[in-house]
Design a protein around this motif. Structure first.
Motif, PDB file in Angstrom:
ATOM      1  N   GLN A 278       0.799  -1.217   0.000  1.00  0.00           N
ATOM      2  CA  GLN A 278       0.000   0.000   0.000  1.00  0.00           C
ATOM      3  C   GLN A 278       0.839   1.279   0.000  1.00  0.00           C
ATOM      4  O   GLN A 278       0.355   2.335  -0.390  1.00  0.00           O
ATOM      5  N   GLY A 279       2.070   1.184   0.478  1.00  0.00           N
ATOM      6  CA  GLY A 279       2.911   2.368   0.557  1.00  0.00           C
ATOM      7  C   GLY A 279       4.064   2.121   1.509  1.00  0.00           C
ATOM      8  O   GLY A 279       4.286   1.004   1.978  1.00  0.00           O
ATOM      9  N   VAL A 280       4.816   3.185   1.801  1.00  0.00           N
ATOM     10  CA  VAL A 280       6.022   3.036   2.605  1.00  0.00           C
ATOM     11  C   VAL A 280       6.314   4.351   3.314  1.00  0.00           C
ATOM     12  O   VAL A 280       5.865   5.418   2.867  1.00  0.00           O
ATOM     13  N   THR A 281       7.037   4.270   4.420  1.00  0.00           N
ATOM     14  CA  THR A 281       7.573   5.452   5.082  1.00  0.00           C
ATOM     15  C   THR A 281       9.092   5.307   5.148  1.00  0.00           C
ATOM     16  O   THR A 281       9.594   4.284   5.622  1.00  0.00           O
ATOM     17  N   VAL A 282       9.811   6.315   4.678  1.00  0.00           N
ATOM     18  CA  VAL A 282      11.270   6.291   4.693  1.00  0.00           C
ATOM     19  C   VAL A 282      11.771   7.591   5.309  1.00  0.00           C
ATOM     20  O   VAL A 282      11.080   8.610   5.312  1.00  0.00           O
ATOM     21  N   GLY A 283      12.977   7.543   5.818  1.00  0.00           N
ATOM     22  CA  GLY A 283      13.581   8.728   6.392  1.00  0.00           C
ATOM     23  C   GLY A 283      14.013   8.506   7.824  1.00  0.00           C
ATOM     24  O   GLY A 283      13.916   7.385   8.351  1.00  0.00           O
ATOM     25  N   PRO A 284      14.510   9.535   8.506  1.00  0.00           N
ATOM     26  CA  PRO A 284      15.064   9.389   9.851  1.00  0.00           C
ATOM     27  C   PRO A 284      14.063   8.781  10.832  1.00  0.00           C
ATOM     28  O   PRO A 284      12.951   9.271  10.993  1.00  0.00           O
TER      29      PRO A 284
END
Length: 443
Positions: A278-284
Motif C-alpha cells: 500500500q505504501g512506505v515510510t522512509v527517512g530518519p
C-alpha cells in the motif's frame, strides 16, 4: 558524485520511461487469459504514473496513460525541477515498448542528448539482453531468491529464512496445504513470479476448511486472480510477527553501479494489507537503527551476488519480522519499486530544502467518488495548503485512477516528523471519504 544518486544517474537529469506493464508482462504465466492480461496491463499503465519520480530530476518523461501537464507542473514546483518534457497517452492496449516501436520520432527524442534513461525494469524492449536481463529473470523468481537467501543467511545474525518447498503439481500442493492446516499451520502460497501482491496468498486453517479443503481453496484463489493457473506453486512458512502493529514489513533498497559496486539507498517500513503493498515510510527514524543495520548488511550481501552475476541498477530485498524482531527475507526485486519513489523524493527534498525529510507514499488512497483528473486536481489543490499548515508537503503521484470503478489516487507526503505525516494522512483520508458524502447530499 558519490553515493547511490551518482550510481543511478550520475547526478544528471534523466529520461524516465513508465514501462511497468512491460516489465510485469514478461512474468505472466502462459495460462493467464486475455481478459486478465488486459487488466494487468491497465494496472501497470496506471502505476507508471510514478515514472515522474524515478530519479531526483527528470528531463523527459514518457507515460503510457494520458496525464495532464498540471500534475507535472505541481511536482516541478515542489521539487524545483527545470522544464520537463512530458509525453503521455503513448500506449493504451499495448505495452510502452510496443508503442514506442511504432513511434520512431519519439524513440529518437528519447535517445537524443545522451541523457541517462531509467525505467521501471529491464525488458527485451529496454535494457534487454545479456547478463543483466538474465539476472532479472532468475532472481525475480521467489524460488531462486529464496535459495540465495538461505545460502547467505548463516553469515548474518538477525536473519532467519523461512522454509520453502515446491510441490510438483497443484494437487500435491493442495494436499500439503491441507495437512499443514490440520496441524494448525498457516502457509504462504506463492507463484514463482508475481508483483504487487498478485501471486501471493496467506492461507489460514480456518480459510482452508471454510473453502472445503486445499484443492477447493486453490481453485477459488485462481478464479479470483489471486494466484495464476497451473502447477509450480511455492509453499512457504508464515512468519508470525506477534501482536506488534509496527515494523511487520520492511524493505532495503540499493543501487548497483556500472562498476559493480553496491550503493545502499536506505530502509523503509512498508504498509501491507494482507499481501498487497500500500505504501512506505522512509527517512530518519522510520526503521529502528538496529533493524536497519541488519537489513542493510544482508541486503548488501545480496547485492554483491547480483552484481557478480552481471546485474546493474536498482534492487531491493523485502523482509517480514518475527516475534523476536529477526528479519525474514521474502523476495528480491530487481527493478524499481514503490519504495524507490519514496527514496528518490526524500533525496530530492533533502537536496533542495535541507536534510531531515520523512516521506510516506500512499499508493492507492481511496476516493469517495469517481473524479476526472481536472476535478481530482482541484480537490487535492484545496488540501495542499491544509497539509502545509500541518507541516507536510503533498505530492501527487498516480492521478489516473480517480475515474476507475474503485476510484483512488496515488500520493506522497513529506514532512520532518512522523506526527506531521500522521496528521496529514488523517486529513487526506477524511477529505477523500467526505467526497462521497458530499455527492450523496446532492442526490
Amino acid at each position: 558524485m558519490d553515493g547511490w544518486v551518482g550510481a543511478w544517474t550520475g547526478g544528471r537529469r534523466a529520461v524516465h520511461l513508465g514501462n511497468v506493464a512491460d516489465f510485469n508482462e514478461q512474468f505472466l504465466p502462459e495460462g493467464v487469459g486475455a481478459a486478465q492480461r488486459e487488466r494487468r496491463l491497465r494496472q501497470g499503465h496506471h502505476y507508471a504514473g510514478m515514472a515522474a519520480c524515478y530519479s531526483p530530476e527528470p528531463a523527459l518523461v514518457v507515460l503510457p496513460g494520458l496525464v495532464e501537464e498540471a500534475w507535472i507542473a505541481w511536482l516541478a514546483r515542489e521539487l524545483e525541477w527545470g522544464r520537463v518534457e512530458l509525453y503521455s497517452g503513448v500506449a493504451d492496449t499495448v505495452t510502452l515498448g510496443r508503442a514506442l516501436a511504432g513511434r520512431p520520432a519519439l524513440a529518437e527524442r528519447i535517445a537524443a542528448g545522451g541523457r541517462p534513461v531509467v525505467g521501471w525494469g529491464r525488458t527485451d524492449h529496454w535494457g534487454g539482453g545479456g547478463p543483466e536481463l538474465a539476472a532479472v529473470r532468475r532472481y525475480e523468481s521467489k524460488a531462486a531468491a529464496h535459495e540465495l537467501f538461505a545460502e547467505l543467511a548463516a553469515d548474518h545474525p538477525g536473519i532467519v529464512v523461512p522454509w520453502q518447498e515446491r510441490p510438483a503439481t497443484t494437487r500435491r500442493a493442495a494436499r500439503r496445504l491441507t495437512a499443514r492446516a490440520a496441524r494448525g499451520g498457516t502457509t504462504v502460497v506463492k507463484s514463482p513470479y508475481g508483483v504487487g501482491g498478485f501471486g501471493t496468498a496467506v492461507v489460514t486453517p480456518q480459510e482452508l476448511f471454510a473453502a472445503g479443503g486445499g484443492r477447493a481453496l486453490l481453485r477459488r484463489l485462481t478464479a479470483d486472480e489471486v494466484l495464476p493457473p497451473g502447477d509450480g506453486l511455492l509453499l512457504e512458512e508464515f512468519i508470525d510477527a506477534g501482536p506488534a502493529a509496527r515494523l511487520r514489513d520492511l524493505t532495503f533498497d540499493a543501487v548497483i553501479g556500472a562498476d559493480g559496486r553496491v550503493h545502499p539507498v536506505g530502509t523503509g517500513e512498508m504498509a501491507v494489507d494482507g499481501t498487497h503493498y500500500q505504501g512506505v515510510t522512509v527517512g530518519p527514524g522510520a526503521v529502528p537503527p538496529e533493524l536497519a543495520r541488519t537489513a542493510e548488511r544482508f541486503g548488501l550481501a545480496v547485492g554483491e551476488r547480483l552484481a557478480a552475476e552481471g546485474y546493474r541498477g536498482w534492487f531491493d530485498v523485502d523482509f517480514v519480522t518475527d516475534r523476536q524482531r529477526r528479519l525474514a527475507p521474502t523476495e528480491a526485486n530487481l527493478r524499481l519499486t514503490g519504495p524507490a519513489v519514496a527514496f528518490v523524493l526524500r533525496a530530492r527534498l533533502d537536496e533542495v530544502r535541507g536534510p531531515g525529510h520523512l516521506v510516506r507514499t500512499l499508493d492507492g488512497a481511496p476516493l469517495g467518488v469517481r473524479l476526472s483528473q481536472e476535478a481530482l486536481h482541484e480537490h487535492l489543490d484545496r488540501l495542499r495548503p491544509r497539509c502545509a499548515a500541518l507541516g507536510a508537503t503533498l505530492l501527487p503521484l498516480v492521478p489516473t485512477t480517480g475515474y476507475e470503478p474503485e476510484p483512488a489516487v496515488g500520493l506522497a507526503l513529506a514532512a520532518r516528523s512522523a506526527e506531521a505525516l500522521d496528521a496529514a494522512e488523517a486529513l487526506l483520508t477524511a477529505a477523500n471519504h467526505a467526497l462521497g458524502r458530499m455527492f450523496e447530499a446532492l442526490r
